[in-house]
Scaffold this active site. Structure first.
Site, PDB file in Angstrom:
ATOM      1  N   ASN A  28       0.868  -1.178   0.000  1.00 55.85           N
ATOM      2  CA  ASN A  28       0.000   0.000   0.000  1.00 55.85           C
ATOM      3  C   ASN A  28       0.906   1.228   0.000  1.00 55.85           C
ATOM      4  O   ASN A  28       1.412   1.637   1.040  1.00 55.85           O
ATOM      5  CB  ASN A  28      -0.888  -0.070   1.257  1.00 55.85           C
ATOM      6  N   ARG A  80      -2.762  -1.890  -3.193  1.00 55.37           N
ATOM      7  CA  ARG A  80      -3.828  -0.918  -3.059  1.00 55.37           C
ATOM      8  C   ARG A  80      -3.606   0.125  -4.153  1.00 55.37           C
ATOM      9  O   ARG A  80      -2.490   0.646  -4.303  1.00 55.37           O
ATOM     10  CB  ARG A  80      -3.754  -0.238  -1.696  1.00 55.37           C
ATOM     11  N   HIS A 137     -11.902   5.106   0.212  1.00 54.42           N
ATOM     12  CA  HIS A 137     -11.964   4.211   1.394  1.00 54.42           C
ATOM     13  C   HIS A 137     -12.819   2.980   1.131  1.00 54.42           C
ATOM     14  O   HIS A 137     -13.290   2.333   2.075  1.00 54.42           O
ATOM     15  CB  HIS A 137     -12.582   4.924   2.627  1.00 54.42           C
ATOM     16  N   GLY A 151     -10.878   8.336  10.425  1.00 56.31           N
ATOM     17  CA  GLY A 151      -9.452   8.408  10.744  1.00 56.31           C
ATOM     18  C   GLY A 151      -9.011   9.825  10.494  1.00 56.31           C
ATOM     19  O   GLY A 151      -9.812  10.765  10.631  1.00 56.31           O
ATOM     20  N   ARG A 163      -8.476  18.164   6.164  1.00 61.25           N
ATOM     21  CA  ARG A 163      -9.270  18.540   4.981  1.00 61.25           C
ATOM     22  C   ARG A 163     -10.580  19.182   5.430  1.00 61.25           C
ATOM     23  O   ARG A 163     -11.189  18.739   6.405  1.00 61.25           O
ATOM     24  CB  ARG A 163      -9.599  17.314   4.136  1.00 61.25           C
ATOM     25  N   GLY A 196     -12.995   6.174  14.968  1.00 60.34           N
ATOM     26  CA  GLY A 196     -14.212   5.350  15.082  1.00 60.34           C
ATOM     27  C   GLY A 196     -13.995   4.105  15.930  1.00 60.34           C
ATOM     28  O   GLY A 196     -14.850   3.726  16.733  1.00 60.34           O
ATOM     29  N   GLU A 239      -7.590  -3.167   5.830  1.00 58.92           N
ATOM     30  CA  GLU A 239      -7.599  -3.045   4.362  1.00 58.92           C
ATOM     31  C   GLU A 239      -6.610  -4.011   3.724  1.00 58.92           C
ATOM     32  O   GLU A 239      -6.861  -4.553   2.649  1.00 58.92           O
ATOM     33  CB  GLU A 239      -7.272  -1.606   3.963  1.00 58.92           C
TER      34      GLU A 239
HETATM   35  P1  ADP Z   1      -5.193   7.595   8.936  1.00 60.11           P
HETATM   36  O1  ADP Z   1      -6.366   8.154   8.171  1.00 60.11           O
HETATM   37  O2  ADP Z   1      -3.974   8.448   8.842  1.00 60.11           O
HETATM   38  O3  ADP Z   1      -4.957   6.106   8.680  1.00 60.11           O
HETATM   39  P2  ADP Z   1      -6.030   6.690  11.564  1.00 60.11           P
HETATM   40  O4  ADP Z   1      -7.122   5.789  11.109  1.00 60.11           O
HETATM   41  O5  ADP Z   1      -4.814   6.068  12.153  1.00 60.11           O
HETATM   42  O6  ADP Z   1      -5.626   7.734  10.460  1.00 60.11           O
HETATM   43  O7  ADP Z   1      -6.673   7.677  12.661  1.00 60.11           O
HETATM   44  C1  ADP Z   1      -5.937   8.713  13.227  1.00 60.11           C
HETATM   45  C2  ADP Z   1      -6.844   9.469  14.195  1.00 60.11           C
HETATM   46  O8  ADP Z   1      -7.323   8.551  15.185  1.00 60.11           O
HETATM   47  C3  ADP Z   1      -6.115  10.578  14.920  1.00 60.11           C
HETATM   48  O9  ADP Z   1      -6.950  11.730  14.981  1.00 60.11           O
HETATM   49  C4  ADP Z   1      -5.949   9.998  16.319  1.00 60.11           C
HETATM   50  O10 ADP Z   1      -5.892  10.993  17.302  1.00 60.11           O
HETATM   51  C5  ADP Z   1      -7.236   9.200  16.434  1.00 60.11           C
HETATM   52  N1  ADP Z   1      -7.187   8.240  17.548  1.00 60.11           N
HETATM   53  C6  ADP Z   1      -6.419   7.150  17.692  1.00 60.11           C
HETATM   54  N2  ADP Z   1      -6.639   6.573  18.915  1.00 60.11           N
HETATM   55  C7  ADP Z   1      -7.582   7.318  19.530  1.00 60.11           C
HETATM   56  C8  ADP Z   1      -8.242   7.272  20.800  1.00 60.11           C
HETATM   57  N3  ADP Z   1      -7.971   6.317  21.696  1.00 60.11           N
HETATM   58  N4  ADP Z   1      -9.154   8.219  21.083  1.00 60.11           N
HETATM   59  C9  ADP Z   1      -9.426   9.206  20.192  1.00 60.11           C
HETATM   60  N5  ADP Z   1      -8.863   9.316  18.994  1.00 60.11           N
HETATM   61  C10 ADP Z   1      -7.930   8.391  18.664  1.00 60.11           C
END
Ligand code: ADP
Length: 407
Positions: free
Chosen positions: A9, A99, A187, A217, A248, A339, A392
């Site tokens: 990826n 990917r 996504h 994310g 964004r 999420g 993914e």
């Molecule tokens: P990407 O789109 O770069 O793959 P991720 O899916 O890793 O991103 O998500 C990153 C986001 O998830 C960041 O805003 C991070 O702060 C949030 N995050 C990760 N763990 C937690 C948590 N325990 N509580 C709240 N937010 C979290």
């Protein structure tokens, strides 16, 4: 035994690689069990401070700080590590899954990489200028190094079932046709993966399963899935549309772009940078890290509260719209870093939605172990609610096999 699949990826400044073993040994067998043998994550490619972290089954996780000027340098390091560990060698390598971000209107499914599909990926560079070139670099590198079958799994493909009324913008058709301006959605692999896992866990046939998936994310999007097909999603022509994201802006009145040009004198590139990298949560409160934002909310930081609430508001707006599109929704599925892991955001998103049959169980929501898949709705909730980690790379491995064995 040729029973290993490498998944690559290549992002705009990152390379992720995962090596999977098909447990049943023979890829022609049905019901393959998948085991992840190795996981590599190279970050900040062509920037200061690039590094590679990796874990290989049976060994401790390691981090190598090394300057990667190009994607190829990072992939070469990863493939050297595979060689050193006697993984993905000529006796065990079966195929490679990539990917690919954009397949345009021509690609609706994962495809075997050949001259024709490679040309389509090249033609789609104009839609995904940061990603498709990186994907092509990975494909070329692996073609030279390994010479095994390669498959492209496209972020846009799952959304190819979205009907015209949902993918069309209200602009002149002549321009639509000239530039293929329409909503594509992204996504897709993640939305499809989490929906399939939850349908399976609910013992439902995916083809009669309907859900709203929330991939939250740093990039974030919502998808409405009806009878196993994407019928609407929040990202559009590019990943800039839709939810408010880490950096964004998401949905924005286009007239604001004219204002930025005319009053601020910003160039197209400057506006692109502003809306993609300096907006969203970061634009509102200076941070795009939701953990940091939620911590600041505890201390009554006004801008952090505004960022959090605007993020949640936009999600609820889409949720309401999508419930209208799929009245018999079986599940709402949270995934992505926020999420999966933030009970607070899930609570705020689901607050006071019992009139839509959505009833979150606060105890289950709060006690869900981090990273676990879990049903977090009340028994009375007609729409089941889940926090489901996405994978993914596993989905790409599965689709690679499906394409090659034509299953
Ligand atoms: P990407 O789109 O770069 O793959 P991720 O899916 O890793 O991103 O998500 C990153 C986001 O998830 C960041 O805003 C991070 O702060 C949030 N995050 C990760 N763990 C937690 C948590 N325990 N509580 C709240 N937010 C979290």
């Amino acid at each position: 035994m040729k029973n290993q699949i490498l998944v690559l990826n290549c992002g705009s400044s990152s390379v992720k690689a995962d090596l999977f073993l098909m447990e049943n040994g023979d890829p022609h067998e049905k019901n393959i069990d998948w085991q992840r043998l190795a996981k590599f994550r190279a970050e900040r490619i062509s920037k200061n401070g690039s590094k590679l972290s990796f874990s290989i089954t049976g060994k401790d996780k390691q981090v190598i700080e090394q300057e990667f000027k190009t994607h190829e340098e990072a992939i070469e390091k990863i493939t050297n590590l595979l060689d050193e560990n006697l993984l993905f060698n000529p006796e065990t390598r079966f195929a490679i899954g990539h990917r690919v971000v954009h397949g345009g209107e021509k690609i609706n499914n994962p495809v075997k990489i050949d001259d024709q599909s490679q040309k389509i990926i090249e033609d789609c560079i104009e839609f995904a200028p940061l990603h498709n070139p990186a994907n092509l670099k990975g494909i070329s590198f692996c073609k030279n190094k390994y010479g095994v079958d390669q498959v492209g799994v496209f972020d846009t493909a799952f959304h190819s079932t979205i009907p015209a009324e949902a993918y069309s913008y209200g602009i002149p058709q002549q321009l639509v046709q000239k530039y293929q301006i329409r909503r594509y959605g992204f996504h897709g692999t993640s939305h499809e993966y989490v929906a399939q896992v939850v349908a399976h866990n609910l013992d439902m046939d995916f083809h009669s399963f309907s859900a709203i998936t929330l991939h939250l994310g740093n990039g974030a999007s919502v998808c409405a899935i009806k009878d196993g097909k994407s019928i609407e999603t929040s990202m559009g022509y590019t990943p800039l549309e839709g939810l408010m994201m880490g950096t964004r802006c998401g949905d924005l009145d286009p007239a604001i772009v004219f204002l930025l040009q005319e009053k601020e004198g910003l160039s197209t590139d400057e506006i692109d940078l502003l809306l993609n990298k300096q907006s969203g949560l970061k634009g509102i409160c200076g941070s795009n890290d939701m953990r940091d934002i939620l911590q600041r909310c505890e201390n009554n930081d006004k801008l952090a509260i505004l960022a959090r609430d605007a993020f949640v508001h936009r999600i609820r707006r889409y949720l309401g719209a999508y419930v209208a599109e799929i009245p018999n929704c079986n599940a709402i599925i949270f995934t992505g870093g926020i999420g999966e892991n933030s009970a607070k955001i899930r609570e705020l998103v689901c607050k006071d939605l019992s009139h839509l049959g959505i009833n979150l169980d606060l105890d289950k929501n709060n006690t869900r172990p981090l990273g676990a898949d879990f049903q977090i709705s009340q028994k009375s909730s007609s729409v089941k609610i889940f926090a489901q980690p996405t994978d993914e790379e596993l989905m790409i491995a599965q689709k690679t096999i499906e394409v090659l064995l034509n299953k």
